[in-house]
Structure formats: structure tokens, C-alpha cells
Write an enzyme that holds these catalytic residues in place. Structure first.
Site, PDB file in Angstrom:
ATOM      1  CG  ASP A 190      60.414  46.910  58.105  1.00  0.00           C
ATOM      2  OD1 ASP A 190      60.624  46.557  58.694  1.00  0.00           O
ATOM      3  OD2 ASP A 190      59.322  47.824  57.479  1.00  0.00           O
ATOM      4  CG  ASP A 218      66.055  42.930  56.556  1.00  0.00           C
ATOM      5  OD1 ASP A 218      65.587  43.596  57.451  1.00  0.00           O
ATOM      6  OD2 ASP A 218      65.839  42.616  55.482  1.00  0.00           O
ATOM      7  CB  ALA A 274      65.963  43.795  48.806  1.00  0.00           C
ATOM      8  CB  CYS A 295      35.174  47.762  40.247  1.00  0.00           C
ATOM      9  SG  CYS A 295      35.484  47.115  41.955  1.00  0.00           S
ATOM     10  CB  CYS A 327      34.388  47.758  45.493  1.00  0.00           C
ATOM     11  SG  CYS A 327      34.663  48.993  44.407  1.00  0.00           S
ATOM     12  CB  CYS A 384      33.456  50.983  41.403  1.00  0.00           C
ATOM     13  SG  CYS A 384      34.879  50.978  41.761  1.00  0.00           S
TER      14      CYS A 384
END
Length: 497
Positions: free
Chosen positions: A93, A128, A196, A279, A281, A284
Site C-alpha cells: 500500500d 489515491d 474506502a 470450530c 481448526c 480450537c
């Protein structure tokens, strides 16, 4: 045509694509998540993101690196990939976020693009001007003119093989968003971030996000990869992909973890409120909420951030599979039930059904009617548009029952909510093999009635009889007066019951 982005599969406006990044020597499969790496704080290291989470791409802030002396010297000396220990694609960025937050940055587009090239960025961003939602039109127009000048400046910079973003601004003025996208598409830049929108997402204004993205998509070609800047919550990935977004950057995984917040595809939970983890994963399944609450700040943050990453990557895999199977909108509908604001977003998505229909595959798996919103899906819009092309016989029965045994009619078509009249020859083709609930709701019948009206409008000489199985008055009121209406098992009535 942009030869660095290839579309491989699609559903609604969602697509599985391949973004070729020449400078990285990599091809990124989209939809893709870009974890945000703060150069000064690494909750999960880029090396682990790549090795353990399968991250193909990440994003970091070139403006912060440029303004921090030791980081700047390291990046210029070692290169960004070595400094971050990441071999995949790196997007940078430009300082636009700082411009939006603090109102000023001390760098030009030329300077920041040349710096991004010098440190080895693979996809760079010009400076920008992100205009916040609901800004006055005059402000949005002035900011947009500055952004378009930044894109023009970017086109004059020698960026070599580095791809360059062309951000799309315009606040919540949809005509400005569409015009900005059309302008960006006309440049020789490469990736198209919709900017934005974070304030909209922070305020749960998902309907406005959909309108903004839809406007941008109308101005872009189909070969334009779209990045939804700041869209880091997995709850809204499916909705955004269905609208045509290909890239998402997420700082949410780390920011939320810092505040003891736990991401799910249905929203955000606070660690203090959890007795069980919903969850599967690795975090978890090997820890309980109580375990993680006892950890020190740094370890607790790391564990939550890793869970947040697992659920985010898992949702993108689920979305890709849905695109391949042709049931992305069913997934969006499931996610929409997780939060009222998401339901607003889904309903707004269906306001753009005609736009979706132009890109939605004509044939997929099975159409599932899951809620009243299903009556507004692109497949229904497509069928209603095509009814005008069908040649109806002189005497036509459109029936929810079996074809009659006598010769009173020249043909009998199916009456299939939410589509309406369906020739028998098409009954075994998509989407007319639809799975419908036994109790058909009023919006499905009303959509079918609108289909009848489309057929009658296109075939004014045809004598049409509709035999329904108990439609509500709201649907019967939409049937043209010229149509004979029968309730199956009851006496016929002209124009209604």
C-alpha cells in the site's frame, strides 16, 4: 485484454481466477486472502503464513517502511521478500490509508511507486484519495479528480514487471463509482481495488457495500481483477465474492485477536463469552476457551490470530468449492442468516440480479429454493426474460398438476414456482429440476405469476389457462385478466378465483 488474469470458473459474479504476477514469478488463485503485515508488529510471521496456512500473497505498507529509517534501509538493502521472509506475492500500500486517517502524506505517486519497485514489491499502489461514505458530491468529485491524476501519474512511471493497482473511489455516489471504474479500466494499470469501504463495513452497512461494488463492476471489464480493500471479516466473504470481488486484505485476524475477539463466519465472539469453541481448526481442537484465557497477552493474541486466519482461509476454500459446484448463492443465503445486516446485503445483491444474470452460468447443479429471497435469483430473472422468446400454442394449459388426458389444449406446460411456465421439454434441464419446499411461499407464487404475465405479453393470441394448487391472493392478482385461472380440483374462473 489483460493477459495477467484468467477466469477459470464462475457462479453469479463470483469466479475462480488465476492472477499471474510476473515480478514474483507466481500465479495466485483467486479468490485470495491477503493477510496484512504490519512491518513493526508480526503477530503471525509471514514465513508461518506461507508454510502453515498456505498463504500465496500478503500485503504490507510501503509508506510505513519508507518513513521508518531502519525498515527503509533493510528493505532497500535486502529486498522486501528477504526482509519479511516470504517467497510468495507481496502487495504494498502507498500511504492512502494514512491520508484518509490523518489528512496528509509527504509522498507523491511517482516517489512511492519508485520506492515500491526499489524494495521489490510485486503489486504496488499509487497515492489515491479515499473519500469516506456519505461525503458531499463536490468533495467526492474533487477527490476523484485527484485520484484519477494519480492513476495518470502512475502510468508514466517505469514499473518494470511490477503490477500496479488502480483504486476506484467515489464515496457512496454510485454514478461516480461506476465512472471511476470505467476510467480505471481504460488505463494500462493492472488490479482494481474498490476503496474506502471499511467505514461502511464497520457500521454493518453491507447493503451499501454491495451497491458500491455493483457500481464498480458495471464500469470494469470481466478481465479486471477486483480487490475489496479492507474486507477482512470472513462473515462477508461469500457475499463479496458473489458480487465479483477477487482479493481481500485482512488486518482483522490480528486486530480482533488483540481485543480478545474470535472470528466466525456468523459474526464475532468475545473470548470471555465462550464456553466452547464452535470450530474444528487446530487451535480450537487443542485448546478450550478457558485454556486460552489463562495465557499471557502475547500468547493469547497469537492463538486467537491463528484461529482467525484458519476460519478466514477455510471460508475462502468453501467459497471456491461452492463456485465449482454452482451453489455459491446458496452459501451466501446461509451466511445472510447469520446477521440482519448480512440479510440486507443479500437482498441488495438480488436487487442486482439482472447484472448477475449476465455472467451466471446457464447450467449448474441443482437450484435450491431456501427462502423467499430465492424467488429473486438470477436464474428466475433469466427464465422470465426468455419466456418472451418461446412460441406458445393457440390453447395452452400451464398447470401445477399432470397433463390432461383430453385434447382440450394444444399443449400443457408445467407451472413451477418461482419460474412460472416451463415447457415440458425443458423440465429436466437446469434450473427446472429445482428442489422446492413442500409449502411453497407467497413470493415464489408471485414470481411464477409474473412469469405467466411475461408469457402472455409475448403471446397475445394464445388462450392461456393456469391451474394452480392453492396460490395466495397476492399471486393471483398478478395473473393477467385474459388468463383463465383454475384451482386444481375446483371450477375454473376467468381472471381469478
Amino acid at each position: 485484454m489483460r493477459d495477467h488474469f484468467e477466469l477459470r470458473r464462475g457462479d453469479a459474479l463470483g469466479r475462480i481466477g488465476a492472477l499471474t504476477v510476473p515480478r514474483a514469478g507466481r500465479t495466485v488463485e483467486t479468490p485470495a486472502l491477503l493477510p496484512v503485515i504490519n512491518p513493526n508488529i508480526r503477530t503471525v510471521s509471514p514465513a508461518r503464513l506461507e508454510a502453515e496456512f498456505g498463504a500465496q500473497v500478503l500485503i504490507t505498507n510501503a509508506y510505513i517502511i519508507r518513513g521508518t529509517e531502519d525498515l527503509r534501509e533493510r528493505a532497500l538493502d535486502e529486498g522486501l521478500h528477504e526482509m519479511l521472509e516470504f517467497s510468495g506475492t507481496i502487495v504494498t500500500d502507498s500511504g492512502s490509508f494514512q491520508l484518509a486517517e490523518y489528512g496528509d502524506v509527504d509522498v507523491t505517486t511517482r516517489e512511492i511507486l519508485e520506492f515500491q519497485r526499489a524494495i521489490g514489491s510485486d503489486v504496488a499502489t499509487p497515492v489515491d484519495v479515499p473519500t469516506p461514505p456519505d461525503a458531499a458530491r463536490e468533495t467526492a468529485e474533487a477527490d476523484l479528480a485527484t485520484t484519477e491524476q494519480a492513476l495518470a501519474d502512475a502510468e508514466t512511471v517505469d514499473t518494470g514487471e511490477m503490477l500496479v493497482n488502480a483504486p476506484i473511489q467515489g464515496s457512496t455516489h454510485l454514478d461516480l463509482r461506476e465512472a471511476a471504474a470505467r476510467h480505471a479500466d481504460g488505463t494500462d494499470l493492472d488490479v482494481f481495488p474498490v476503496g474506502a469501504v471499511v467505514p461502511l463495513m464497520n457500521d454493518y452497512r453491507y447493503a451499501d457495500v454491495v451497491d458500491v461494488v455493483a457500481a464498480a463492476k458495471r464500469g470494469l471489464g470481466t478481465d479486471a481483477p477486483v480487490h475489496l480493500f479492507g474486507a477482512g471479516h470472513p462473515m462477508m466473504f461469500a457475499l463479496a465474492v458473489a458480487m465479483g470481488c477477487d482479493l481481500f486484505d485482512s488486518a482483522a485476524y490480528a486486530i480482533y485477536a488483540r481485543d480478545d475477539r474470535y472470528l466466525t463466519v456468523r459474526g464475532t465472539k468475545h473470548l470471555a463469552d465462550l464456553d466452547y469453541f464452535p470450530c474444528e481448526c487446530p487451535i480450537c481442537t487443542t485448546h478450550s476457551p478457558a485454556d486460552i484465557r489463562t495465557e499471557g497477552d502475547e500468547e493469547r493474541e497469537r492463538l486467537l490470530a491463528e484461529h482467525n486466519l484458519h476460519v478466514s482461509y477455510g471460508e475462502l476454500r468453501r467459497i471456491k468449492q461452492a463456485i465449482r459446484e454452482g451453489n455459491l448463492l446458496e452459501l451466501v443465503e446461509t451466511r445472510a442468516r447469520g446477521h440482519p445486516a448480512m440479510l440486507d446485503g443479500y437482498r441488495t445483491l438480488l436487487d442486482h440480479a439482472a447484472q448477475l444474470e449476465r455472467h451466471d452460468p446457464a447450467s449448474k447443479g441443482t437450484f435450491f429454493y431456501c427462502s423467499t429471497e430465492s424467488a429473486r435469483r438470477p436464474e428466475v430473472v433469466r427464465h422470465h426474460d426468455r419466456l418472451a422468446r418461446l412460441d406458445a400454442p393457440d390453447r395452452l394449459l400451464v398447470t401445477a398438476g399432470n397433463a390432461p388426458s383430453d385434447d382440450r389444449f394444444d399443449a400443457a406446460w408445467r407451472l413451477l414456482p418461482p419460474f412460472g411456465p416451463v415447457p415440458r421439454a425443458l423440465s429436466e434441464t437446469y434450473p427446472f429440476t429445482a428442489e422446492l419446499p413442500y409449502r411453497t411461499d407467497a413470493p415464489a407464487c408471485e414470481a411464477a405469476a409474473r412469469g405467466v404475465a411475461e408469457l402472455v405479453d409475448a403471446n397475445a393470441e394464445t388462450d392461456v389457462t393456469v391451474a394452480h394448487d392453492g396460490w395466495p391472493a397476492s399471486a393471483l392478482a398478478l395473473v393477467p385478466e385474459s388468463v383463465t385461472v383454475e384451482r386444481l380440483g375446483a371450477r375454473p374462473d376467468r381472471g381469478g378465483e
